[in-house]
Structures are given as C-alpha cells and as structure tokens.
Design a protein around this motif. Sequence first.
Motif, mmCIF file in Angstrom:
data_model
loop_
_atom_site.group_PDB
_atom_site.id
_atom_site.type_symbol
_atom_site.label_atom_id
_atom_site.label_comp_id
_atom_site.label_asym_id
_atom_site.label_seq_id
_atom_site.Cartn_x
_atom_site.Cartn_y
_atom_site.Cartn_z
ATOM 1 N N ALA A 68 12.502 -2.477 -8.115
ATOM 2 C CA ALA A 68 11.792 -3.727 -7.812
ATOM 3 C C ALA A 68 11.148 -3.686 -6.431
ATOM 4 C CB ALA A 68 12.751 -4.909 -7.917
ATOM 5 N N ASP A 69 11.826 -3.080 -5.464
ATOM 6 C CA ASP A 69 11.258 -2.999 -4.113
ATOM 7 C C ASP A 69 10.019 -2.109 -4.087
ATOM 8 O OD1 ASP A 69 13.198 -4.672 -3.088
ATOM 9 O OD2 ASP A 69 14.515 -3.034 -2.448
ATOM 10 N N VAL A 70 10.099 -0.981 -4.800
ATOM 11 C CA VAL A 70 8.953 -0.066 -4.859
ATOM 12 C C VAL A 70 7.764 -0.747 -5.531
ATOM 13 C CG1 VAL A 70 8.097 2.090 -5.880
ATOM 14 C CG2 VAL A 70 10.364 2.019 -4.814
ATOM 15 N N LEU A 71 8.030 -1.446 -6.629
ATOM 16 C CA LEU A 71 6.956 -2.137 -7.344
ATOM 17 C C LEU A 71 6.349 -3.239 -6.477
ATOM 18 C CD1 LEU A 71 5.295 -2.446 -9.896
ATOM 19 C CD2 LEU A 71 7.094 -3.921 -10.820
ATOM 20 N N GLY A 72 7.201 -3.935 -5.735
ATOM 21 C CA GLY A 72 6.707 -4.978 -4.837
ATOM 22 C C GLY A 72 5.810 -4.410 -3.757
ATOM 23 N N GLN A 73 6.216 -3.284 -3.185
ATOM 24 C CA GLN A 73 5.378 -2.616 -2.184
ATOM 25 C C GLN A 73 4.035 -2.209 -2.790
ATOM 26 O OE1 GLN A 73 7.269 0.548 0.243
ATOM 27 N NE2 GLN A 73 9.201 -0.149 -0.621
ATOM 28 N N ALA A 74 4.084 -1.653 -4.002
ATOM 29 C CA ALA A 74 2.860 -1.191 -4.657
ATOM 30 C C ALA A 74 1.900 -2.352 -4.889
ATOM 31 C CB ALA A 74 3.196 -0.514 -5.981
ATOM 32 N N ARG A 75 2.418 -3.485 -5.301
ATOM 33 C CA ARG A 75 1.563 -4.648 -5.540
ATOM 34 C C ARG A 75 0.941 -5.143 -4.240
ATOM 35 N NH1 ARG A 75 5.730 -7.336 -9.896
ATOM 36 N NH2 ARG A 75 4.701 -6.536 -11.792
ATOM 37 N N ASN A 76 1.714 -5.126 -3.159
ATOM 38 C CA ASN A 76 1.179 -5.549 -1.866
ATOM 39 C C ASN A 76 0.066 -4.612 -1.399
ATOM 40 O OD1 ASN A 76 2.928 -7.732 -1.721
ATOM 41 N ND2 ASN A 76 4.472 -6.626 -0.522
ATOM 42 N N ILE A 77 0.280 -3.315 -1.601
ATOM 43 C CA ILE A 77 -0.733 -2.329 -1.204
ATOM 44 C C ILE A 77 -2.003 -2.507 -2.027
ATOM 45 C CG2 ILE A 77 -1.281 0.144 -1.236
ATOM 46 C CD1 ILE A 77 1.747 0.600 -0.578
ATOM 47 N N ALA A 78 -1.839 -2.677 -3.325
ATOM 48 C CA ALA A 78 -3.004 -2.867 -4.197
ATOM 49 C C ALA A 78 -3.787 -4.111 -3.797
ATOM 50 C CB ALA A 78 -2.560 -2.957 -5.652
ATOM 51 N N ALA A 79 -3.080 -5.186 -3.490
ATOM 52 C CA ALA A 79 -3.729 -6.447 -3.149
ATOM 53 C C ALA A 79 -4.440 -6.387 -1.804
ATOM 54 C CB ALA A 79 -2.702 -7.575 -3.147
ATOM 55 N N ALA A 80 -4.017 -5.488 -0.932
ATOM 56 C CA ALA A 80 -4.614 -5.387 0.401
ATOM 57 C C ALA A 80 -5.806 -4.440 0.451
ATOM 58 C CB ALA A 80 -3.550 -4.931 1.408
ATOM 59 N N SER A 81 -6.105 -3.768 -0.641
ATOM 60 C CA SER A 81 -7.158 -2.752 -0.628
ATOM 61 C C SER A 81 -8.534 -3.366 -0.855
ATOM 62 C CB SER A 81 -6.881 -1.689 -1.690
ATOM 63 O OG SER A 81 -6.825 -2.266 -2.982
#
Length: 250
Positions: free
Chosen positions: A172-185
Amino acid sequence: MLVAMEWARGVTRVSVLTGAGISTDSGIPDFRGPDGVWTKNPRMADLFTYQNYMADPEVRERFWATYSGHSAWSAEPNDAHRALAELDRAGLAVRVLTQNIDGLHQRAGMPDRKVLELHGSMHRTACTKCSRTLPSSQVLARIEAGEADPPCVDCGGILKLAVVLFGQYLDADVLGQARNIAAASQLFIAIGSTLEVEPAASLCSVAVEAGAKLVIVNRDPTPYDGLAVEVIREPIGVAVPRICKALLQG
C-alpha cells in the motif's frame, strides 16, 4: 518516423511507467507477447500464483529451477534504460515506476531513490514466515548445491523472491508513492507495458486526471490508448532515446 512531439516542449517533470517490453532488448523475454513466457507455455503462470507457490513444494521447485538459470541475472541495460538514466543526469526531474523486477534501471545509472519497483525485486529473497530478507544470490547458491526448495535457515519457513505474485496485493505504501509521483508529473510515459495489470496500469489515469500528458510506447494496443496524446508503435530501443532527446531539446 516519430512526429514532432509537441508534448515534449517545456516539460521538466517526467514519470515513466515501464513494463516487460523495455527489457526484451536485454534478452529478457516478456510474458504476454508473441514469444512471451506465458504465451508459449500457459502453465508457467501457475508458478507465479501465490496460493500455488505456498501450497505445493513441486511448484516451488519448478519456480526456483526456472529462475536459477534465468537470463535476467546476467542481462545488461539496453539503449532505452540508458536513455532514461541520461535524461535524469541531464537535470530533468525523472522518476521511474517499474513493473519489472530485474533491476536494469538502476544498473543503467538511475539512482535507487528515483526507481520505484512496484512488483518488487528478484535480487532479494524474503522468508514468508519470519520476514528475514537476504540476497537472492545466497539462495541460488544453495539451489546449485542441490537444495531444490531451500527453506529459511532461521525459522524453516518458505523462501520466496521479494516480488509480488498473482494473488498478492501491491504494498500500500509503494502504491501510494506511485500515485503521488504520477499525479505530480507533467508528462507520464508508459513504456513496454500491456497496461492490463492493475493497479499499476491505472497510474496512467491518475496522471491524466491530475493534468499530465500521457504518451504510450508499446507494440500492441492497450486499454489506455484513448487517454494518450500520442501512441508510439516503434521499437522501444529506437523510440525512447528519441523521446529523451526531444525532452532535452524542449
């Protein structure tokens, strides 16, 4: 020949989702392509199912026998891996979200902190009972010495590559990080992925909904092609270096 790539202009924040297709030029077969592992032998998918792996010693023996001689252990980064690493070294904010477990992005020069391994890494092994982790090379050495299904030396538990198998959830933490990165691009590039495995594929939607432009580089159609500003069918080893060059000129 690639078009002008107007979407590359002015981009400073790039997120890249990579799938098995980016590593085929390194000699690592993909899973679902015409020459894919599961295409040629559908039963091989049984080895990648968590329930089967945990319940059946014969499945584990086949899994370790398959991976002990896998081409990924000796594979080298290819032009696409190197181009992304060079893009990062040139000063753009680049983050790689990879579905691959081969570690080739890091070997190409991407810093560990800029690579998020969504499905884990084959270079680490974990005990499913006591959670001890160790380099996979130590387990492979035991297999080569004759242990077909080596147990944990601390508790006797079942050892498994530190990767996500079918039937397991992404961390869940990895997926949360991935979503934050995607949203910031500003630009989200999906490379060599069928975009059929969720929730990783949905990162394309996360990025687009947050305002990023989506570019897909893949040989075959994907479920997310309709969201993309461009879909590129050229070979990955040709397309990715060209994209990176366009971004540097942008």
